[in-house]
Design a protein around this motif. Structure first.
Motif, PDB file in Angstrom:
ATOM      1  N   VAL A  61      -0.757 -14.201  -6.342  1.00  0.00           N
ATOM      2  CA  VAL A  61      -0.444 -12.712  -6.467  1.00  0.00           C
ATOM      3  C   VAL A  61      -1.247 -12.097  -7.161  1.00  0.00           C
ATOM      4  O   VAL A  61      -1.384 -10.456  -7.036  1.00  0.00           O
ATOM      5  CB  VAL A  61       1.347 -13.133  -7.041  1.00  0.00           C
ATOM      6  CG1 VAL A  61       1.814 -11.094  -6.968  1.00  0.00           C
ATOM      7  CG2 VAL A  61       2.096 -13.935  -6.599  1.00  0.00           C
ATOM      8  N   LEU A  80      -4.378 -11.652  -5.349  1.00  0.00           N
ATOM      9  CA  LEU A  80      -3.633  -9.773  -4.224  1.00  0.00           C
ATOM     10  C   LEU A  80      -3.534  -8.578  -4.901  1.00  0.00           C
ATOM     11  O   LEU A  80      -4.281  -8.130  -4.370  1.00  0.00           O
ATOM     12  CB  LEU A  80      -2.279 -10.796  -3.843  1.00  0.00           C
ATOM     13  CG  LEU A  80      -2.959 -11.704  -2.879  1.00  0.00           C
ATOM     14  CD1 LEU A  80      -1.059 -12.257  -2.224  1.00  0.00           C
ATOM     15  CD2 LEU A  80      -3.795 -11.784  -1.335  1.00  0.00           C
ATOM     16  N   ALA A  81      -3.148  -8.435  -5.958  1.00  0.00           N
ATOM     17  CA  ALA A  81      -2.851  -7.265  -7.027  1.00  0.00           C
ATOM     18  C   ALA A  81      -4.347  -6.792  -6.629  1.00  0.00           C
ATOM     19  O   ALA A  81      -4.526  -5.592  -7.016  1.00  0.00           O
ATOM     20  CB  ALA A  81      -2.126  -7.273  -7.453  1.00  0.00           C
ATOM     21  N   THR A  85      -6.361  -6.424  -4.206  1.00  0.00           N
ATOM     22  CA  THR A  85      -5.698  -5.013  -3.278  1.00  0.00           C
ATOM     23  C   THR A  85      -6.610  -3.872  -4.234  1.00  0.00           C
ATOM     24  O   THR A  85      -6.627  -2.982  -3.592  1.00  0.00           O
ATOM     25  CB  THR A  85      -4.227  -4.552  -3.649  1.00  0.00           C
ATOM     26  OG1 THR A  85      -3.712  -5.623  -2.461  1.00  0.00           O
ATOM     27  CG2 THR A  85      -4.047  -3.546  -3.263  1.00  0.00           C
ATOM     28  N   SER A 128      -0.224  -0.512   1.322  1.00  0.00           N
ATOM     29  CA  SER A 128       1.599  -1.418   0.665  1.00  0.00           C
ATOM     30  C   SER A 128       1.829  -2.265   1.831  1.00  0.00           C
ATOM     31  O   SER A 128       2.647  -3.142   1.533  1.00  0.00           O
ATOM     32  CB  SER A 128       2.058  -0.104   0.439  1.00  0.00           C
ATOM     33  OG  SER A 128       1.499  -0.146  -0.986  1.00  0.00           O
ATOM     34  N   LEU A 129       1.611  -1.546   2.970  1.00  0.00           N
ATOM     35  CA  LEU A 129       1.946  -2.055   4.396  1.00  0.00           C
ATOM     36  C   LEU A 129       1.882  -3.809   4.463  1.00  0.00           C
ATOM     37  O   LEU A 129       2.362  -4.533   4.855  1.00  0.00           O
ATOM     38  CB  LEU A 129       2.089  -1.745   5.941  1.00  0.00           C
ATOM     39  CG  LEU A 129       3.495  -0.157   5.534  1.00  0.00           C
ATOM     40  CD1 LEU A 129       2.592   0.876   6.001  1.00  0.00           C
ATOM     41  CD2 LEU A 129       4.560   0.018   4.967  1.00  0.00           C
ATOM     42  N   LEU A 160       0.602  -5.905   2.388  1.00  0.00           N
ATOM     43  CA  LEU A 160       0.009  -6.428   1.116  1.00  0.00           C
ATOM     44  C   LEU A 160       0.308  -7.687   1.027  1.00  0.00           C
ATOM     45  O   LEU A 160      -0.026  -8.834   0.527  1.00  0.00           O
ATOM     46  CB  LEU A 160       0.477  -5.925  -0.034  1.00  0.00           C
ATOM     47  CG  LEU A 160       0.162  -6.743  -1.368  1.00  0.00           C
ATOM     48  CD1 LEU A 160      -1.540  -7.022  -1.025  1.00  0.00           C
ATOM     49  CD2 LEU A 160       0.498  -5.140  -2.587  1.00  0.00           C
ATOM     50  N   ALA A 161       2.261  -7.628   1.881  1.00  0.00           N
ATOM     51  CA  ALA A 161       2.926  -8.823   1.676  1.00  0.00           C
ATOM     52  C   ALA A 161       2.881  -9.863   2.872  1.00  0.00           C
ATOM     53  O   ALA A 161       2.537 -11.350   2.010  1.00  0.00           O
ATOM     54  CB  ALA A 161       4.540  -8.122   1.965  1.00  0.00           C
ATOM     55  N   ALA A 162       1.553  -9.825   4.004  1.00  0.00           N
ATOM     56  CA  ALA A 162       1.416 -10.779   4.955  1.00  0.00           C
ATOM     57  C   ALA A 162      -0.148 -10.763   5.530  1.00  0.00           C
ATOM     58  O   ALA A 162      -0.703 -11.780   5.238  1.00  0.00           O
ATOM     59  CB  ALA A 162       2.417 -10.134   5.971  1.00  0.00           C
TER      60      ALA A 162
END
Length: 666
Positions: free
Chosen positions: A24, A27-28, A31, A307-308, A310-312
């Motif tokens: 995580v 990923l952050a 990003t 943001s849209l 990032l999760a997948a």
């Protein structure tokens, strides 16, 4: 209880969970780094696009402005070298008031027809020889220095813009040679100053910013001594020169960058290009808020998009991007390595070819004329070593006259940004050589920042050409003597030649066209030696068969000349001289535009020369009567423009002298 807490802590901080946390965090962090990279790239892209856009606008606007200035220079040079203009100006100092007044009117008409608002001719000591207006209205500051510089350099030059009433004026200075000078090697006898009206040109130039992208603005700044002046709009739609708060004196270039605008009020991105011929700077400015606003919108959109996803998708996309980038850079590295080897081989071949060239070749900087490359032939040509020739200039290698000719070629290339050729006479001891020098604009670091110069010895070609010209002239002289023995043609050819040349110069035709029409007039009557003598000497009216036989003289003339090689379209001009606009002429019944301008001139002068000569069945017409007769056939059989030029010629001093010499009444 304690065991349960311990167990919970172990589950939370297990290796699997720690890896998930690290993932995580990765990923952050990824990003954030990706967004920072994209923002930086976008900022560089916007700046690069703005830089390229400003460069393109500057090139287009500068080339347009330069072409308009060059057009004025070309027209001014054509006016200054026109023999009819120079002969007319000689009458300014005539003791006869009528001739002086006529010459003054001619001067004003020449200036007006050529598109200039006013003009002035200076003696070598800068005193006024002639002027279309009062001296205090036409002469600006610095004219004496401009006169001396023009006499010395023998090239056109501009003074800084100045205000005249509500208009902006640019003073153009050109050398004027004596009316009977045969080449520009003779020092100029006077200097012609022409007022170039710049208000309309600059109004269109400065008004074009309404269509500019990025809400950019364009400016024109001139360096007037130590002072910089900007051409700006004045209410409601006039132009004025306004002193700026800074000076561009000594600055050679202004590259794209962020700086304070001309009014010292805000930050802008600006670029400027220098026009050396007129000491003008063309500058374009864009408010820094414009690209900042574009970048700010891009940042907002990229944050929402990231943001849209990032999760997948971010980890997968980031991994694929990294792998693809690695392979991409590896392939690019391999290709660059292969290309580098190929470039080294090509460079070696180019060096071999360059040093094997028989013609001397140099490459020099446009700014200061210093050599940055010379080939082996050039070092053999000058007797210098390659290391000695580098960083030298033409002035340090050639003598004064040779260096001056080379400098003129450099100036022509810088003004037009196109190739230019000039012949150079070089004297070494008792031998004299003719060298054809070709100047070609090149790009080394920036657009057209260097000049490639190629030297080619054409002495043997020139000598052969001169021998050929001498032989052709002997043939022509023999043909002329034959023509003068024909009845009614004694003096006809001479009058045709002189009037045709004067008309061609009045119409501002090129030197090649003037030479063509003069030679064609001399040879046009040769075929009449083949017309039966009894027809030529017949006093009564000719029969249709006899008329047809006389008309064949055009065919006879062209057959005689087809074995003589001319560098000009002389035979073609003679072939069309008896054609008329309505198609009733001969031998091919040509009409309108199918008849060349030079043939139209011969047709008018041939008919005029016949009308003013006495015949057994009529008296000779006066010159004005002959022109009136021709006017009655204007645009039906003969070109009205040529007839009007003939009418103007016979009213000039040189035209009257020609008529008097040929014993023709005015």
């Amino acid at each position: 209880m304690a065991n349960n807490i311990t167990e919970t802590i172990k589950q939370i901080f297990s290796i699997k969970n720690l890896l998930l946390i690290l993932l995580v965090v990765a990923l952050a962090g990824g990003t954030f780094e990706t967004l920072s990279y994209l923002w930086k790239e976008k900022e560089q892209s916007v700046r690069a696009d703005l830089k390229e856009y400003q460069k393109s606008v500057l090139e287009n606007e500068s080339e347009l402005l330069s072409s308009q200035l060059i057009n004025y220079v070309v027209r001014g040079k054509e006016l200054a070298r026109a023999r009819i203009f120079r002969l007319s100006m000689d009458d300014i100092k005539s003791p006869k008031k009528t001739e002086v007044r006529k010459a003054q009117e001619d001067f004003e008409n020449f200036v007006k027809v050529s598109g200039y608002s006013a003009g002035c001719i200076f003696e070598p000591d800068a005193s006024i020889f002639a002027s279309t207006e009062a001296p205090e209205e036409i002469i600006g500051q610095g004219y004496k220095e401009a006169v001396q510089q023009t006499l010395h350099s023998r090239t056109p030059m501009f003074l800084p813009l100045r205000t005249k009433g509500n208009d902006l004026i640019a003073d153009l200075f050109l050398p004027v040679y004596d009316a009977y000078a045969t080449s520009t090697s003779t020092p100029p006898s006077r200097v012609l100053m022409l007022e170039v009206p710049m208000t309309a040109v600059l109004r269109n130039f400065l008004g074009s910013e309404q269509t500019f992208k990025y809400a950019s603005s364009i400016h024109l700044i001139q360096q007037n001594g130590k002072t910089s002046e900007e051409a700006t709009f004045n209410y409601p739609n006039n132009l004025k020169l306004q002193s700026t708060k800074f000076s561009l004196d000594g600055i050679s270039e202004i590259l794209f960058g962020e700086r304070t605008d001309l009014s010292m009020e805000k930050k802008v991105y600006s670029t400027a290009r220098f026009l050396p011929v007129v000491n003008w700077w063309v500058m374009i400015e864009t408010d820094t808020a414009v690209p900042s606003r574009i970048i700010s919108i891009y940042k907002q959109e990229s944050i929402i998009f990231a943001s849209l996803l990032l999760a997948a998708m971010i980890f997968f996309v980031f991994t694929v991007r990294f792998i693809a980038s690695t392979r991409k850079y590896h392939r690019r590295s391999s290709r660059l390595e292969e290309k580098n080897t190929s470039l080294i081989r090509e460079l070696s071949l180019l060096r071999i070819i360059n040093n094997a060239l028989p013609e001397p070749v140099t490459l020099k900087k446009s700014e200061d004329g210093a050599f940055i490359h010379v080939n082996k032939s050039f070092t053999d040509f000058t007797g210098l070593k390659q290391t000695e020739a580098l960083h030298l200039t033409d002035n340090q290698i050639f003598d004064h006259n040779e260096a001056e000719t080379l400098s003129h070629g450099d100036q022509m290339v810088s003004m037009s940004n196109s190739s230019y050729s000039e012949e150079l006479i070089m004297t070494r001891g008792s031998s004299k050589s003719t060298i054809q020098v070709t100047f070609v604009p090149c790009t080394v670091d920036e657009e057209n920042d260097a000049i490639l110069t190629v030297y080619r010895d054409i002495t043997s070609e020139r000598n052969a050409s001169e021998r050929g010209i001498e032989v052709r002239q002997q043939v022509i002289n023999a043909l002329i003597r034959a023509v003068e023995s024909v009845p009614f043609l004694d003096g006809h050819t001479s009058l045709m030649r002189k009037l045709a040349l004067e008309i061609a110069e009045t119409l501002l035709l090129s030197d090649a066209d003037c030479a063509t029409v003069e030679a064609a007039a001399i040879l046009s009557q040769v075929g009449k030696t083949f017309v039966p003598r009894e027809i030529m000497e017949k006093e009564g009216k000719l029969t249709p068969e006899e008329i047809k036989e006389t008309q064949r003289y055009i065919e006879h003339t062209c057959k005689i000349l087809e074995g003589v090689e001319f560098d000009l379209p002389i035979t073609q001009t003679i072939w069309q001289m008896q054609e008329t606009l309505d198609g009733s002429g001969y031998p091919n019944k040509l009409e309108g535009r199918n008849i060349s301008t030079l043939a139209r001139i011969l047709g008018v002068t041939n008919t005029f020369s016949a009308l003013v000569q006495k015949r057994s069945y009529r008296k000779a017409k006066t010159a004005r009567q002959a022109v009136d007769i021709l006017q009655g056939m204007a645009d039906v059989k003969y070109d009205s423009t040529v007839i009007e030029a003939l009418g103007a010629v016979i009213e000039t001093q040189s035209g009257k002298a020609i008529l008097k010499e040929s014993q023709v009444e005015i």
